[in-house]
Structure formats: structure tokens, C-alpha cells
Design a protein around this motif. Sequence first.
Motif, PDB file in Angstrom:
ATOM      1  N   GLU A 170       0.803  -1.223   0.000  1.00  0.00           N
ATOM      2  CA  GLU A 170       0.000   0.000   0.000  1.00  0.00           C
ATOM      3  C   GLU A 170       0.839   1.278   0.000  1.00  0.00           C
ATOM      4  O   GLU A 170       0.611   2.196  -0.797  1.00  0.00           O
ATOM      5  CB  GLU A 170      -0.936  -0.027   1.220  1.00  0.00           C
ATOM      6  CG  GLU A 170      -1.887   1.128   1.289  1.00  0.00           C
ATOM      7  CD  GLU A 170      -2.892   0.960   2.425  1.00  0.00           C
ATOM      8  OE1 GLU A 170      -3.510   1.975   2.787  1.00  0.00           O
ATOM      9  OE2 GLU A 170      -3.057  -0.170   2.932  1.00  0.00           O
ATOM     10  N   ASN A 171       1.823   1.358   0.867  1.00  0.00           N
ATOM     11  CA  ASN A 171       2.578   2.601   1.001  1.00  0.00           C
ATOM     12  C   ASN A 171       3.383   2.946  -0.249  1.00  0.00           C
ATOM     13  O   ASN A 171       3.676   4.122  -0.504  1.00  0.00           O
ATOM     14  CB  ASN A 171       3.519   2.526   2.203  1.00  0.00           C
ATOM     15  CG  ASN A 171       4.065   3.891   2.573  1.00  0.00           C
ATOM     16  OD1 ASN A 171       3.297   4.831   2.800  1.00  0.00           O
ATOM     17  ND2 ASN A 171       5.381   4.014   2.630  1.00  0.00           N
ATOM     18  N   HIS A 174       1.898   5.640  -2.560  1.00  0.00           N
ATOM     19  CA  HIS A 174       2.114   7.039  -2.207  1.00  0.00           C
ATOM     20  C   HIS A 174       3.440   7.522  -2.799  1.00  0.00           C
ATOM     21  O   HIS A 174       3.548   8.657  -3.275  1.00  0.00           O
ATOM     22  CB  HIS A 174       2.105   7.206  -0.685  1.00  0.00           C
ATOM     23  CG  HIS A 174       0.763   6.990  -0.066  1.00  0.00           C
ATOM     24  ND1 HIS A 174      -0.265   7.896  -0.190  1.00  0.00           N
ATOM     25  CD2 HIS A 174       0.266   5.956   0.676  1.00  0.00           C
ATOM     26  CE1 HIS A 174      -1.332   7.448   0.458  1.00  0.00           C
ATOM     27  NE2 HIS A 174      -1.037   6.270   0.989  1.00  0.00           N
ATOM     28  N   GLY A 177       2.897   7.895  -6.484  1.00  0.00           N
ATOM     29  CA  GLY A 177       2.119   9.107  -6.688  1.00  0.00           C
ATOM     30  C   GLY A 177       2.958  10.366  -6.594  1.00  0.00           C
ATOM     31  O   GLY A 177       2.748  11.327  -7.343  1.00  0.00           O
ATOM     32  N   SER A 178       3.943  10.369  -5.700  1.00  0.00           N
ATOM     33  CA  SER A 178       4.805  11.544  -5.558  1.00  0.00           C
ATOM     34  C   SER A 178       5.646  11.789  -6.804  1.00  0.00           C
ATOM     35  O   SER A 178       6.011  12.928  -7.095  1.00  0.00           O
ATOM     36  CB  SER A 178       5.718  11.381  -4.336  1.00  0.00           C
ATOM     37  OG  SER A 178       6.720  10.394  -4.567  1.00  0.00           O
ATOM     38  N   ARG A 181       2.799  13.137  -9.624  1.00  0.00           N
ATOM     39  CA  ARG A 181       1.713  13.977  -9.109  1.00  0.00           C
ATOM     40  C   ARG A 181       1.190  14.932 -10.195  1.00  0.00           C
ATOM     41  O   ARG A 181       1.954  15.629 -10.861  1.00  0.00           O
ATOM     42  CB  ARG A 181       2.211  14.789  -7.919  1.00  0.00           C
ATOM     43  CG  ARG A 181       1.126  15.543  -7.164  1.00  0.00           C
ATOM     44  CD  ARG A 181       1.731  16.468  -6.122  1.00  0.00           C
ATOM     45  NE  ARG A 181       2.550  15.751  -5.158  1.00  0.00           N
ATOM     46  CZ  ARG A 181       2.079  15.227  -4.020  1.00  0.00           C
ATOM     47  NH1 ARG A 181       0.794  15.352  -3.732  1.00  0.00           N
ATOM     48  NH2 ARG A 181       2.899  14.591  -3.204  1.00  0.00           N
ATOM     49  N   TYR A 213      -5.141   0.252  -4.162  1.00  0.00           N
ATOM     50  CA  TYR A 213      -4.029   1.013  -4.719  1.00  0.00           C
ATOM     51  C   TYR A 213      -4.537   2.089  -5.695  1.00  0.00           C
ATOM     52  O   TYR A 213      -4.001   3.204  -5.743  1.00  0.00           O
ATOM     53  CB  TYR A 213      -3.041   0.096  -5.430  1.00  0.00           C
ATOM     54  CG  TYR A 213      -2.465  -1.005  -4.583  1.00  0.00           C
ATOM     55  CD1 TYR A 213      -2.393  -0.895  -3.196  1.00  0.00           C
ATOM     56  CD2 TYR A 213      -1.992  -2.192  -5.157  1.00  0.00           C
ATOM     57  CE1 TYR A 213      -1.863  -1.916  -2.419  1.00  0.00           C
ATOM     58  CE2 TYR A 213      -1.449  -3.207  -4.390  1.00  0.00           C
ATOM     59  CZ  TYR A 213      -1.400  -3.074  -3.015  1.00  0.00           C
ATOM     60  OH  TYR A 213      -0.871  -4.092  -2.252  1.00  0.00           O
ATOM     61  N   ILE A 216      -5.697   5.072  -3.822  1.00  0.00           N
ATOM     62  CA  ILE A 216      -4.561   5.880  -3.368  1.00  0.00           C
ATOM     63  C   ILE A 216      -4.072   6.776  -4.493  1.00  0.00           C
ATOM     64  O   ILE A 216      -3.838   7.976  -4.305  1.00  0.00           O
ATOM     65  CB  ILE A 216      -3.421   4.971  -2.863  1.00  0.00           C
ATOM     66  CG1 ILE A 216      -3.832   4.268  -1.563  1.00  0.00           C
ATOM     67  CG2 ILE A 216      -2.132   5.778  -2.648  1.00  0.00           C
ATOM     68  CD1 ILE A 216      -2.858   3.207  -1.118  1.00  0.00           C
ATOM     69  N   TYR A 220      -3.373  11.492  -6.324  1.00  0.00           N
ATOM     70  CA  TYR A 220      -2.203  12.102  -6.952  1.00  0.00           C
ATOM     71  C   TYR A 220      -2.395  12.412  -8.434  1.00  0.00           C
ATOM     72  O   TYR A 220      -1.751  13.319  -8.958  1.00  0.00           O
ATOM     73  CB  TYR A 220      -0.997  11.169  -6.815  1.00  0.00           C
ATOM     74  CG  TYR A 220      -0.562  10.935  -5.390  1.00  0.00           C
ATOM     75  CD1 TYR A 220       0.358  11.788  -4.779  1.00  0.00           C
ATOM     76  CD2 TYR A 220      -1.056   9.864  -4.651  1.00  0.00           C
ATOM     77  CE1 TYR A 220       0.768  11.580  -3.480  1.00  0.00           C
ATOM     78  CE2 TYR A 220      -0.650   9.644  -3.344  1.00  0.00           C
ATOM     79  CZ  TYR A 220       0.256  10.506  -2.758  1.00  0.00           C
ATOM     80  OH  TYR A 220       0.665  10.300  -1.457  1.00  0.00           O
TER      81      TYR A 220
END
Length: 230
Positions: A170-171, A174, A177-178, A181, A213, A216, A220
Motif C-alpha cells: 500500500e505505502n 504514495h 504518486g509523488s 503527481r 491502490y 490511493i 495524486y
Amino acid sequence: MQIYGLQKMTVLDYPGHVACTIFTGGCDLRCPFCHNFELADGTAEPLMDETELLAFLRKRTGLLDGVAVTGGEPCLQKGLPLLLEKIKELGFLVKLDTNGLHPQMLGEMLDKQLVDYAAVDIKNAPEKYALTSGVREVRLEKLRESIGLLEKSGIDHEYRTTVVKEFHEENDFHGIGSLIRGAEKYFLQSFTDRDTVPFEGLHAPEKAELEKYRQIMLGYVKNAAIRGVD
């Protein structure tokens, strides 16, 4: 320039178009889940040269909309821009698949308007990029440069991740996405095992994991969708 594979017609590889797909040889990554590892590690033999490819394409004028160029990593080929010029002269659209680690080559082709659609593989979050790519080190500044070029280019493009249960959690999304973005399109592609995959024991994620996912990534990017799941 040598061509290592040819799919004569596809409606999947170039979104919205009927195309053929050509495969180049060689790659600077060694992803454990790669479907075309014989192209990456150099064990595959060339299928044809560019003269034969262009002869094939001339016969497909009016039947195909475009040519999808994949690999391997096409941007390793010094002759790629010239080949794409010849393909464009025949009236075909060009879609490029790339790992995004060759911004100089990508920038040259964008400047010359040789690419109509680009798809960039985002392997994982930055801290897991090398592990997921099967190499000791990845120059992520090159990837970020390529992302910047595409976002300014005005051409249609997408980012995508092949999601493997053993490599993604999961993490990580992120972190992905960064990297992208604000992008327009992102796809999660479910891993599919094949005989050509170099590592055994890898698995596709559950549908519920992919949807988690995707949610999440919607924090982004503008659009996120799942591919490869019935």
C-alpha cells in the motif's frame, strides 16, 4: 537497426488505434517479472532489420493506424529517431514504450515530433526502485526529467505500474504518486505469470488490493484505472 519481434496487428498496445508492435533488443533493467526477458538479457536473435520492417509497413498503409515501439528498452537504440522518422514519413502514428531513464533520447524525439503517444513504466516507489528493477542503482533524476518532458510536451501519454504481490504494498503507491503527481493518466497492470518471466514464485495481487491502490493513486493523478483483470 535490428528488430527482435513483430506483432502484425493489435488493438491493445496503442489505445484507440489499430497498430502493429515492434520489439527492440536490450534493456538497462532486469525486472524479475519481465515478460520479455530474452530481449532484456540479449539472448534473443533479431527477426529482421529496419529495411524489412519498412517494407512490411508499406504494405500495411491504410490498414494500420500506427506502430507501437517497445522492447526491451527502445531508447537504448541510437538509430531509433531515424527509424521513427521513416515510419512517420509513411503516415503512421508512433507510440513509444519506455522505462523513462533516457531523457536525452526522449527529448530529441519529442522535439522532432516523432512520438504521438508515450507510455512510461513506473516500477515502484523511489526507495524500492532498484530492488524492483533488478539492478543495483537507478538514476531517478533521469526518470524525473523524462516525466517533466512529457508533462510539458503536449502529447498524449500515460504512466503505468505492473503490480506484483511480492514487490508492491500500500505505502508504495504514495511513493509512486509523488513521482507523477498531477499526471492525467495512470494504469495499474496486474502481473501475469508466463514461461518467459525470469523469476518463479511471483503472484498477481488480489482485485481488492488493486482497487485499494487505485484509490490511493486518485489522490495524486486525475485518472487511475486497472488493466489485466477480468
